[in-house]
Write a protein that holds these residues in place. Structure first.
Motif, PDB file in Angstrom:
ATOM      1  N   CYS A  92       0.829  -1.203   0.000  1.00 34.24           N
ATOM      2  CA  CYS A  92       0.000   0.000   0.000  1.00 34.24           C
ATOM      3  C   CYS A  92       0.869   1.262   0.000  1.00 34.24           C
ATOM      4  O   CYS A  92       0.524   2.267  -0.635  1.00 34.24           O
ATOM      5  CB  CYS A  92      -0.934   0.003   1.209  1.00 34.24           C
ATOM      6  SG  CYS A  92      -2.292  -1.183   1.081  1.00 34.24           S
ATOM      7  N   ASN A  95       2.039   1.636  -3.475  1.00 39.66           N
ATOM      8  CA  ASN A  95       0.900   2.103  -4.270  1.00 39.66           C
ATOM      9  C   ASN A  95       0.693   3.608  -4.090  1.00 39.66           C
ATOM     10  O   ASN A  95       0.451   4.342  -5.061  1.00 39.66           O
ATOM     11  CB  ASN A  95      -0.352   1.346  -3.856  1.00 39.66           C
ATOM     12  CG  ASN A  95      -1.558   1.694  -4.712  1.00 39.66           C
ATOM     13  OD1 ASN A  95      -1.730   1.188  -5.806  1.00 39.66           O
ATOM     14  ND2 ASN A  95      -2.401   2.578  -4.196  1.00 39.66           N
ATOM     15  N   ASP A  96       0.794   4.079  -2.846  1.00 45.26           N
ATOM     16  CA  ASP A  96       0.559   5.493  -2.588  1.00 45.26           C
ATOM     17  C   ASP A  96       1.705   6.363  -3.094  1.00 45.26           C
ATOM     18  O   ASP A  96       1.492   7.529  -3.466  1.00 45.26           O
ATOM     19  CB  ASP A  96       0.354   5.726  -1.086  1.00 45.26           C
ATOM     20  CG  ASP A  96      -1.047   5.337  -0.631  1.00 45.26           C
ATOM     21  OD1 ASP A  96      -1.775   4.713  -1.437  1.00 45.26           O
ATOM     22  OD2 ASP A  96      -1.407   5.643   0.512  1.00 45.26           O
ATOM     23  N   THR A  98       3.461   5.691  -5.866  1.00 42.03           N
ATOM     24  CA  THR A  98       3.294   5.775  -7.318  1.00 42.03           C
ATOM     25  C   THR A  98       2.024   6.533  -7.717  1.00 42.03           C
ATOM     26  O   THR A  98       1.978   7.118  -8.796  1.00 42.03           O
ATOM     27  CB  THR A  98       3.244   4.368  -7.942  1.00 42.03           C
ATOM     28  OG1 THR A  98       2.136   3.635  -7.397  1.00 42.03           O
ATOM     29  CG2 THR A  98       4.531   3.602  -7.657  1.00 42.03           C
ATOM     30  N   ASP A  99       1.022   6.529  -6.839  1.00 44.69           N
ATOM     31  CA  ASP A  99      -0.271   7.152  -7.154  1.00 44.69           C
ATOM     32  C   ASP A  99      -0.464   8.507  -6.495  1.00 44.69           C
ATOM     33  O   ASP A  99      -1.576   9.038  -6.490  1.00 44.69           O
ATOM     34  CB  ASP A  99      -1.424   6.237  -6.706  1.00 44.69           C
ATOM     35  CG  ASP A  99      -1.667   5.085  -7.656  1.00 44.69           C
ATOM     36  OD1 ASP A  99      -0.964   5.009  -8.679  1.00 44.69           O
ATOM     37  OD2 ASP A  99      -2.558   4.271  -7.372  1.00 44.69           O
ATOM     38  N   TYR A 160       1.585  -3.853 -10.050  1.00 46.61           N
ATOM     39  CA  TYR A 160       0.157  -3.557  -9.880  1.00 46.61           C
ATOM     40  C   TYR A 160      -0.205  -2.068  -9.912  1.00 46.61           C
ATOM     41  O   TYR A 160      -1.162  -1.691 -10.601  1.00 46.61           O
ATOM     42  CB  TYR A 160      -0.387  -4.197  -8.602  1.00 46.61           C
ATOM     43  CG  TYR A 160      -1.738  -3.638  -8.226  1.00 46.61           C
ATOM     44  CD1 TYR A 160      -2.851  -3.863  -9.040  1.00 46.61           C
ATOM     45  CD2 TYR A 160      -1.903  -2.827  -7.105  1.00 46.61           C
ATOM     46  CE1 TYR A 160      -4.090  -3.315  -8.735  1.00 46.61           C
ATOM     47  CE2 TYR A 160      -3.138  -2.281  -6.793  1.00 46.61           C
ATOM     48  CZ  TYR A 160      -4.223  -2.523  -7.610  1.00 46.61           C
ATOM     49  OH  TYR A 160      -5.435  -1.966  -7.316  1.00 46.61           O
ATOM     50  N   PRO A 161       0.490  -1.182  -9.187  1.00 45.45           N
ATOM     51  CA  PRO A 161       0.042   0.218  -9.179  1.00 45.45           C
ATOM     52  C   PRO A 161       0.011   0.873 -10.556  1.00 45.45           C
ATOM     53  O   PRO A 161      -0.708   1.856 -10.756  1.00 45.45           O
ATOM     54  CB  PRO A 161       1.075   0.903  -8.275  1.00 45.45           C
ATOM     55  CG  PRO A 161       1.597  -0.180  -7.400  1.00 45.45           C
ATOM     56  CD  PRO A 161       1.627  -1.398  -8.278  1.00 45.45           C
ATOM     57  N   LEU A 174      -4.052  -7.160  -9.470  1.00 43.75           N
ATOM     58  CA  LEU A 174      -4.248  -7.222  -8.021  1.00 43.75           C
ATOM     59  C   LEU A 174      -4.460  -8.663  -7.582  1.00 43.75           C
ATOM     60  O   LEU A 174      -3.900  -9.105  -6.568  1.00 43.75           O
ATOM     61  CB  LEU A 174      -5.444  -6.365  -7.617  1.00 43.75           C
ATOM     62  CG  LEU A 174      -5.752  -6.335  -6.117  1.00 43.75           C
ATOM     63  CD1 LEU A 174      -4.631  -5.636  -5.349  1.00 43.75           C
ATOM     64  CD2 LEU A 174      -7.083  -5.647  -5.837  1.00 43.75           C
TER      65      LEU A 174
END
Length: 323
Positions: A92, A95-96, A98-99, A160-161, A174
């Motif tokens: 996570c 993910n955060d 990259t996003d 995934y991200p 995912l």
């Protein structure tokens, strides 16, 4: 380690928009740790459950097949739980990172620690590495084949991200990442990878497509504005038929996995084991009956209910294993 745009007091009192109200991070955790725990989604434990449950599927079904429970299996189950918490947190965080620019444009995610300024990118990277290293230490306690599988799992986690930028099917990526534990835990018990584990893994991917499509419907309007792809946007008004397909694929593949694993375990173990995919399917059917793409709160409740859905096969497989 507070962020650049907020004071420590703000960090202590803020909460992420889609976190569970009154969660332990917001109410109990020391103020300085809250942004980092939020970055790991510790205030929303459903993701840890969804990462852990395929591990327990693989472990319990492997015990059914081998008809052999060892004391080390308790550690495999516990190690998977701790590892799931850590790797979900690391994933996570990645993910955060990259996003971070996308999250700032979406109502549900703009309150997350990086876009809201509670944590710097550098601080997030350090936090991600620390969690991954702790998880790796746990992985090293398993056998060599399981260790190799655990290292290989880093590839889908890393990819995934970015999936939602180049495919309408990011939920597949995912699923590939989140259900890897079915392969790993099976191998940690058995020493080798078996066909039931692969079938269980594929079943989990279909299950992920089911629950994460439901989840993604919360963001379809924002995603359309910023160009983020998802199965929710792809299916649109045809979502229910697609969810029904994912349900049938997931239950069917899990059923075949049980048949392969329990074929030599006796009729009673086989019948009880088959109860796992049956119960999962019943729960998914209830979710399908309650699906309303326009009810954001209801979509989040359905998504979170998959903890109980995924626990049902664990219960049936465990009973079959210890007959």
């Amino acid at each position: 380690m507070t962020g650049l745009n907020q004071t420590p007091d703000q960090t202590a009192t803020d909460s992420v928009a889609d976190a569970v109200a009154g969660n332990w991070v917001d109410t109990v955790a020391p103020a300085a740790t809250r942004p980092y725990l939020r970055l790991s989604r510790a205030d929303r434990p459903i993701g840890t459950w969804l990462l852990l449950l395929p591990c327990w599927w693989g472990l319990t079904l492997a015990i059914v097949q081998t008809d052999s429970f060892r004391a080390g299996d308790l550690w495999i189950g516990l190690g998977c739980a701790i590892g799931a918490f850590l790797m979900r947190g690391a994933g996570c965080t990645w993910n955060d990172i990259t996003d971070r620019h996308i999250d700032g444009s979406v109502a549900r995610t703009r309150s997350r620690p990086i876009p809201s300024g509670q944590v710097s990118v550098r601080g997030a990277v350090i936090w991600m590495v620390a969690q991954a290293l702790l998880a790796f230490c746990i992985l090293l306690t398993f056998n060599g084949a399981a260790i190799a599988l655990g290292i290989a799992a880093l590839l889908p986690v890393a990819v995934y991200p970015f999936a939602k930028r180049f495919t309408w099917w990011p939920q597949v990526f995912l699923g590939v990442a989140f259900n890897w534990g079915a392969l790993l835990a099976w191998t940690a018990h058995s020493g080798t990878l078996g066909s039931p584990a692969i079938l269980l893994y594929a079943s989990g991917i279909a299950w992920t497509l089911f629950y994460d499509t439901i989840y993604a419907h919360q963001d379809t309007e924002d995603d359309a504005l910023i160009g983020v792809k998802s199965t929710a946007r792809l299916f649109g008004e045809n979502t229910v038929p697609w969810l029904r397909r994912f349900l049938m694929i997931s239950v069917g593949l899990m059923g075949v996995a049980v048949l392969f694993a329990a074929k030599d375990a006796g009729l009673l173990a086989l019948v009880i084991g088959i109860g796992g995919p049956w119960a999962l399917g019943m729960h998914m059917m209830l979710q399908l009956a309650r699906f309303d793409a326009d009810d954001s709160d209801g979509l989040l409740r359905l998504f979170r209910s998959n903890r109980n859905a995924g626990l049902l096969p664990v219960l049936f497989f465990a009973v079959a294993a210890f007959l």
